[in-house]
Design a protein around this motif. Structure first.
Motif, mmCIF file in Angstrom:
data_model
loop_
_atom_site.group_PDB
_atom_site.id
_atom_site.type_symbol
_atom_site.label_atom_id
_atom_site.label_comp_id
_atom_site.label_asym_id
_atom_site.label_seq_id
_atom_site.Cartn_x
_atom_site.Cartn_y
_atom_site.Cartn_z
ATOM 1 N N MET A 59 -7.286 -0.153 4.499
ATOM 2 C CA MET A 59 -6.166 0.309 5.307
ATOM 3 C C MET A 59 -6.189 1.832 5.444
ATOM 4 O O MET A 59 -5.989 2.372 6.537
ATOM 5 C CB MET A 59 -4.848 -0.145 4.680
ATOM 6 N N ALA A 60 -6.443 2.534 4.327
ATOM 7 C CA ALA A 60 -6.474 3.998 4.366
ATOM 8 C C ALA A 60 -7.605 4.501 5.252
ATOM 9 O O ALA A 60 -7.423 5.416 6.068
ATOM 10 C CB ALA A 60 -6.612 4.552 2.949
ATOM 11 N N VAL A 61 -8.797 3.904 5.105
ATOM 12 C CA VAL A 61 -9.936 4.323 5.929
ATOM 13 C C VAL A 61 -9.663 4.044 7.401
ATOM 14 O O VAL A 61 -9.964 4.862 8.282
ATOM 15 C CB VAL A 61 -11.218 3.600 5.459
ATOM 16 N N TRP A 62 -9.070 2.897 7.694
ATOM 17 C CA TRP A 62 -8.775 2.524 9.082
ATOM 18 C C TRP A 62 -7.778 3.499 9.700
ATOM 19 O O TRP A 62 -7.947 3.950 10.835
ATOM 20 C CB TRP A 62 -8.224 1.100 9.120
ATOM 21 N N LEU A 63 -6.723 3.820 8.958
ATOM 22 C CA LEU A 63 -5.709 4.744 9.476
ATOM 23 C C LEU A 63 -6.290 6.134 9.702
ATOM 24 O O LEU A 63 -5.839 6.873 10.584
ATOM 25 C CB LEU A 63 -4.539 4.828 8.499
ATOM 26 N N PHE A 64 -7.270 6.510 8.894
ATOM 27 C CA PHE A 64 -7.901 7.826 9.051
ATOM 28 C C PHE A 64 -8.853 7.849 10.245
ATOM 29 O O PHE A 64 -8.911 8.831 10.985
ATOM 30 C CB PHE A 64 -8.658 8.183 7.774
ATOM 31 N N ALA A 162 -8.109 -7.443 9.564
ATOM 32 C CA ALA A 162 -9.146 -7.045 8.615
ATOM 33 C C ALA A 162 -8.576 -6.871 7.196
ATOM 34 O O ALA A 162 -9.180 -7.323 6.216
ATOM 35 C CB ALA A 162 -9.801 -5.750 9.081
ATOM 36 N N VAL A 163 -7.408 -6.235 7.093
ATOM 37 C CA VAL A 163 -6.814 -6.001 5.771
ATOM 38 C C VAL A 163 -6.434 -7.319 5.110
ATOM 39 O O VAL A 163 -6.706 -7.539 3.920
ATOM 40 C CB VAL A 163 -5.594 -5.060 5.899
#
Length: 481
Positions: A59-64, A162-163
């Motif tokens: 989630m963090a990588v996707w949001l970035f 995905a998450v």
């Protein structure tokens, strides 16, 4: 699905995994805990970790990554735009307005996708939801905003799928591995160790990111403005539109001057207060005085700035500067330095007090046993033993003084000059960083990019200060160890 709801769903899966994993471990051992390699809680903890951690990392990588990818793709729909950053701001604003229009029931998603660039109707509907648009919005910008909104929605759906898929895969993988002989404690503790290592690397990664961002923009600045003029010129005179003289030395001088006055106020008062509270004050007095002293650290800097502007500045002007013929302005280096010194007293006193209290009592007893008085013990034994920590406290106070902005703006003014008169208005590096990045200016101009060069210079200066302090501390420690 909103981000908060998705995070809550992952947490629910993790909690459920803990409960089900623990129950599966107990059932696989048929209630006999002696058959299990680890305690039942470790099995549940393993399932919870494998469910939540990979999902949150994704989630963090996707949001970035998602915003950068979407903006890169949308920018291709805007060929020939000169100020792409400003245009992308309009694109994001329009996309936000379209989301609000749909959320409040003005139009459906299908109507938005079918809408063409009727700009008068768009502005009317944007005004209904509180989004203001300028008069120069182009049809291509509106189409780009629709594409931006569509891609953003697709990205949210993709992230949700995905998450949840990763969370369920981690849940199933860890749950199916639960057997009595499964080394759940080893796996769980290894997983937690990796998390702790990753957490410890966050500070390093953040520092590296800050330095690299400063370096890249500073290199860009020096490509359009000579480095020799920046480091050797004694004049600071930015002129948006050209003809600027961006010499750093007036700002460095103002920073050092204000910081030295602040340290001259804070270090003696803070250190003496720490010695008194640690060695002479009663427990009752210490319990009252130390919290009262530390309140100074909790006062907002804007309050200190107003105190400097309204009280300290006029007082110094009326009772010192004007009678001595040194100036007529209430904004001065002395005003900012005195108020800043008061603000950083707790940084010196509180840390020094804790460090002095950490000196072993055996050193005091040995000194008294040799016939030394209390004052001699403080000077010859306690302060030398606590010197490394005291130097660290002073260094922290110096860093706080160098990085202060609000007190300098209100107390010292914004004049960049080289002068020895402490009752003249001057400014610091941090104040000019803020002023150069404030306002509707072109980001690619040297007058704006100079802020990054100032920030990198200040970073290097603070780093050198830290290195010098470490050398002093290590040299002293070698003598006493």
């Amino acid at each position: 699905m909103t981000l908060g709801l998705l995070a809550a769903l992952v947490l629910v899966l993790a909690i459920g995994g803990f409960i089900l994993g623990r129950q599966r471990a107990l059932s696989s051992a048929k209630g006999d805990l002696r058959k299990l390699h680890s305690l039942p809680g470790y099995y549940g903890q393993t399932v919870a970790l494998f469910t939540a951690v990979p999902a949150f990392v994704l989630m963090a990588v996707w949001l970035f990554a998602q915003p950068a990818l979407i903006e890169t793709r949308v920018a291709k729909l805007l060929p020939g735009e000169e100020h792409l950053d400003l245009v992308m701001t309009d694109v994001r604003k329009i996309a936000e307005g379209l989301d609000l229009i749909v959320a409040q029931g003005y139009l459906s998603n299908k109507a938005i996708s079918d809408m063409r660039a009727d700009l008068s109707d768009i502005r009317s509907r944007m005004g209904d939801v509180g989004i203001a648009l300028g008069s120069n919005v182009k049809p291509t910008v509106f189409e780009a905003a629709k594409s931006y909104r569509s891609l953003n929605h697709m990205g949210r759906i993709g992230m949700t799928v995905a998450v949840l898929a990763v969370a369920l895969a981690g849940f199933a993988s860890a749950f199916l591995r639960i057997q009595p002989e499964f080394r759940a404690r080893n796996v769980s503790e290894s997983f937690v160790k990796v998390l702790l290592i990753a957490a410890s690397l966050v500070a390093i990664a953040t520092t590296v990111g800050i330095v690299l961002s400063l370096v890249f923009e500073t290199v860009h600045f020096f490509k359009i403005y000579p480095a020799a003029d920046f480091f050797l010129s004694l004049t600071w005179n930015p002129q948006f539109g050209g003809g600027s003289d961006l010499g750093i030395w007036p700002l460095i001088w103002g920073t050092l001057y204000v910081s030295l006055i602040a340290l001259a106020v804070a270090v003696p008062i803070g250190l003496f207060a720490a010695i008194y509270l640690a060695e002479y004050a009663s427990k009752k007095l210490r319990a009252i005085a130390k919290p009262l002293l530390e309140i100074l650290a909790g006062i907002p800097t804007i309050v200190y700035g107003l105190f400097a502007l309204i009280t300290v500045g006029p007082m110094l002007r009326d009772y010192f500067a004007q009678p001595l013929g040194l100036g007529t302005s209430s904004s001065s280096v002395m005003t900012a330095g005195l108020v800043m010194g008061i603000m950083i007293i707790p940084f010196v006193s509180s840390l020094s007090d804790d460090i002095i209290n950490a000196v072993p009592q055996s050193l005091r007893d040995g000194s008294y046993g040799l016939g030394a008085t209390q004052s001699e013990t403080v000077k010859q034994v306690i302060l030398p033993a606590a010197l490394p920590g005291i130097v660290g406290a002073i260094l922290l106070a110096a860093s706080r003084a160098i990085g202060e902005t609000m007190i300098v703006v209100l107390g010292a003014g914004a004049a960049a000059k080289l002068s020895m008169n402490p009752f003249e208005a001057m400014t610091t590096v941090t104040v000019k960083i803020v002023s150069q990045l404030t306002g509707d200016t072109e980001f690619a101009s040297p007058e704006t990019l100079v802020a990054f060069a100032l920030g990198l210079t200040l970073f290097v200066f603070t780093l050198i200060l830290n290195i010098v302090a470490l050398v002093i501390v290590r040299k002293y420690r070698e003598q006493y160890e």
